[in-house]
Design a protein around this motif. Structure first.
Motif, PDB file in Angstrom:
ATOM      1  N   ILE A 112       0.838  -1.210   0.000  1.00  0.00           N
ATOM      2  CA  ILE A 112       0.000   0.000   0.000  1.00  0.00           C
ATOM      3  C   ILE A 112       0.868   1.253   0.000  1.00  0.00           C
ATOM      4  N   ILE A 127       2.127   1.725  -3.459  1.00  0.00           N
ATOM      5  CA  ILE A 127       1.063   2.219  -4.334  1.00  0.00           C
ATOM      6  C   ILE A 127       0.843   3.712  -4.107  1.00  0.00           C
ATOM      7  N   ALA A 128       0.872   4.143  -2.848  1.00  0.00           N
ATOM      8  CA  ALA A 128       0.702   5.565  -2.530  1.00  0.00           C
ATOM      9  C   ALA A 128       1.821   6.391  -3.160  1.00  0.00           C
ATOM     10  N   GLY A 168       1.521   6.150  -7.009  1.00  0.00           N
ATOM     11  CA  GLY A 168       0.355   6.926  -7.443  1.00  0.00           C
ATOM     12  C   GLY A 168       0.642   8.422  -7.398  1.00  0.00           C
ATOM     13  N   ALA A 169       1.325   8.858  -6.354  1.00  0.00           N
ATOM     14  CA  ALA A 169       1.664  10.279  -6.213  1.00  0.00           C
ATOM     15  C   ALA A 169       2.629  10.706  -7.327  1.00  0.00           C
ATOM     16  N   GLY A 183       0.216   1.611  -8.776  1.00  0.00           N
ATOM     17  CA  GLY A 183       0.544   2.972  -8.356  1.00  0.00           C
ATOM     18  C   GLY A 183       0.948   3.883  -9.495  1.00  0.00           C
TER      19      GLY A 183
END
Lengths: 128, 138
Positions: free
Chosen positions: B8, B11-12, B15-16, B72
């Motif tokens: 996670i 992914i954060a 994604g950012a 992500g």
């Protein structure tokens, strides 16, 4: 400041897509076409429509000077929805020669996302 | 549990970064008539995801890195909500024909490049690792 908002919106959007996708994947037994990606993209497109309507009462795609738009429009809803996984799954259906599934997947994603965005924003528009 | 937290977090971060790259391109390639930047991002992102997943059939990456790059980075770099918003916006402000052009180029380009990317990634993966991780195939 704007960069922080984009990072925050994008990071949260991507994580939420993963968590919701994981959850839906366990719940939905129908696996002939990637229903989870369809639902996530429809939800995100509808959410962006609601957000733009609620906040700006307008359909425009360039509020780049506005921090709230950068955080939610570009960041959150931009990252919550995805095009790369959509294309990859579509290409997979083609590779397996599952043309009916491919057409259905394409149609549901495109019509669903456009309709969701439109339905999300339309109640807020004054004259249309 | 720890593995899930690593995933996670990756992914954060991915994604950012993907979102930030998308934003920068949108600002650099801004056009009033056609969102060329979004077309570019969606088509390129689809191509790169195809290459990566094709390559991953034969090669292994730590799970967190795989999630960070696919879900992500490339997930955040590409977008469907902006595509929907742009299409409706072009059809109301410019013309329905231009909206159709926009969505067709995105769809045909994205799916074709994902297809080609997967084949390419698969080829690169096999060549680099002839013994293969075929058992890794789901």
């Amino acid at each position: 400041m704007n960069i922080v908002l984009i990072i925050l919106g994008g990071g949260v959007g991507a994580v939420l897509r993963y968590l919701l996708g994981d959850y839906l994947d366990k719940k939905i037994k129908f696996k002939r076409i990637p229903v989870v990606i369809i639902l996530i993209n429809i939800l995100g497109a509808g959410g962006l429509g609601l957000f733009l309507g609620n906040y700006y009462q307008a359909i425009t795609y360039s509020f780049y000077s506005c921090s709230v738009y950068l955080c939610f429009g570009v960041g959150f809803f931009g990252a919550f929805t995805t095009f790369s996984t959509f294309s990859f799954e579509a290409a997979g259906l083609l590779r397996q020669k599952r043309y009916k599934g491919f057409m259905l997947y394409l149609l549901l994603t495109v019509v669903g996302s456009l309709a969701a965005f439109y339905l999300g924003i339309i109640p807020f528009l004054q004259s249309c | 549990m720890t593995a899930k937290i690593y995933g996670i977090t990756a992914i954060a971060v991915g994604g950012a970064i993907g979102t930030l790259l998308r934003y920068n391109l949108n600002v650099k390639i801004f056009s009033d008539f056609m969102p060329y930047a979004t077309i570019f991002e969606n088509v390129t992102g689809s191509f790169l995801l195809g290459i990566l997943i094709g390559w991953l059939i034969h090669r292994r990456l730590p799970e967190w890195l795989r999630l960070g790059l696919t879900v992500g980075l490339l997930g955040g770099f590409t977008t469907m909500s902006t595509l929907a918003a742009d299409t409706i916006s072009i059809s109301t402000m410019i013309s329905t024909l231009d909206a159709l052009k926009y969505i067709s180029i995105s769809l045909v380009g994205g799916i074709t490049m994902a297809f080609v990317g997967f084949a390419l990634g698969n080829m690169i993966g096999i060549n680099k690792n002839p013994s293969g991780w075929e058992d890794n195939l789901k």
